[in-house]
Enzyme design. Structure first.
Site, mmCIF file in Angstrom:
data_model
loop_
_atom_site.group_PDB
_atom_site.id
_atom_site.type_symbol
_atom_site.label_atom_id
_atom_site.label_comp_id
_atom_site.label_asym_id
_atom_site.label_seq_id
_atom_site.Cartn_x
_atom_site.Cartn_y
_atom_site.Cartn_z
ATOM 1 N N SER A 136 0.855 -1.178 0.000
ATOM 2 C CA SER A 136 0.000 0.000 0.000
ATOM 3 C C SER A 136 0.890 1.226 0.000
ATOM 4 O O SER A 136 2.065 1.155 0.395
ATOM 5 C CB SER A 136 -0.886 -0.005 1.261
ATOM 6 N N TYR A 149 -2.704 0.204 10.861
ATOM 7 C CA TYR A 149 -2.724 -0.476 9.565
ATOM 8 C C TYR A 149 -1.495 -0.074 8.759
ATOM 9 O O TYR A 149 -0.816 -0.912 8.159
ATOM 10 C CB TYR A 149 -3.993 -0.116 8.805
#
Length: 245
Positions: A136, A149
């Site tokens: 990501s 996260y």
């Protein structure tokens, strides 16, 4: 590596980017696709894409014993796609932030590590093959609204670099994919442009075929990495404004 010669295993294949990977593999002519999820019933729509080549497999990547059992049964994989992941919300000071962080690390980092350790020997015996790790943009810059996260994805980025170095000698290509926000249920509350899951999956498979170790599959990802090269502190400050409510 040609996708049309691959036997692939996709974790978290029941929805979102995982389902898109199955679709993209089928479109590219993959020989066989093992689609995994914790609940086999959730894979019915995925199997319907191509019942003759998509094999459903029950798999919880936080369960090391189950991973070992699956690896013992599936010995023909030469493309491992580590897509399964979880996303909590809230910053580091939310009441349940420690529990959220442990949950995310157990899946996003340790679950992927379990998978790679189990399947690396299988890839070796099948000629080396490739691994795709779904990372990501938050692997390289913390997004405070999803603080832990981001930390788990940063750990996964470091894991990707480490296993790439260790598996190079057996001829295994390790590809990190760094999407920005993707149009899935997981990113529903993210206030940025979102991209279709199939775009991410197709770009990742193209990266494998071209031998690229890092894939930036959308314009947000490309802009973030260009910004990091020029002024990483400015990128950090930009995302620092996305604070938890």
């Amino acid at each position: 590596m040609d996708i049309n010669t691959t036997t692939a295993l996709v974790t978290g294949a029941n929805r979102g980017i995982g389902k898109a990977f199955v679709e993209a593999l089928h479109q590219a002519g993959a020989k066989r696709i093992y689609a995994t999820a914790r609940n086999l019933e959730s894979l019915q729509d995925v199997i319907a894409i191509a019942p003759e080549k998509i094999i459903p497999v029950a798999l919880d990547i936080t369960n090391p014993d189950q991973i070992i059992q699956v690896a013992q049964q599936i010995q023909d994989v030469n493309l491992l796609i580590n897509n399964a992941g979880v996303l909590g919300s809230g910053g580091f000071f939310a009441p349940n932030s420690i529990e959220t962080a442990q949950w995310e690390m157990s899946t996003n980092y340790f679950g992927t590590l379990y998978m790679i350790r189990a399947f690396a020997p299988i890839l070796k015996q099948n000629g080396g093959g490739a691994i795709i790790n779904l990372l990501s943009i938050s692997s390289v810059v913390n997004v405070p609204v999803f603080a832990s996260y981001s930390a788990s994805k940063a750990a996964l980025y470091s894991l990707t670099q480490g296993v790439r170095a260790e598996l190079a000698q057996q001829g295994t290509l390790v590809v990190g994919v760094f999407p920005g926000p993707v149009d899935t249920a997981m990113s529903e509350g993210v206030p940025l442009d979102k991209f279709p899951p199939i775009q991410i999956a197709q770009a990742a498979l193209q990266g494998v075929e071209q031998g690229n170790e890092d894939v930036y599959p959308d314009s947000v990802s490309q802009e973030v990495f260009a910004g990091i090269q020029q002024d990483p502190k400015a990128v950090e400050k930009q995302f620092a404004g996305m604070l938890p409510q």
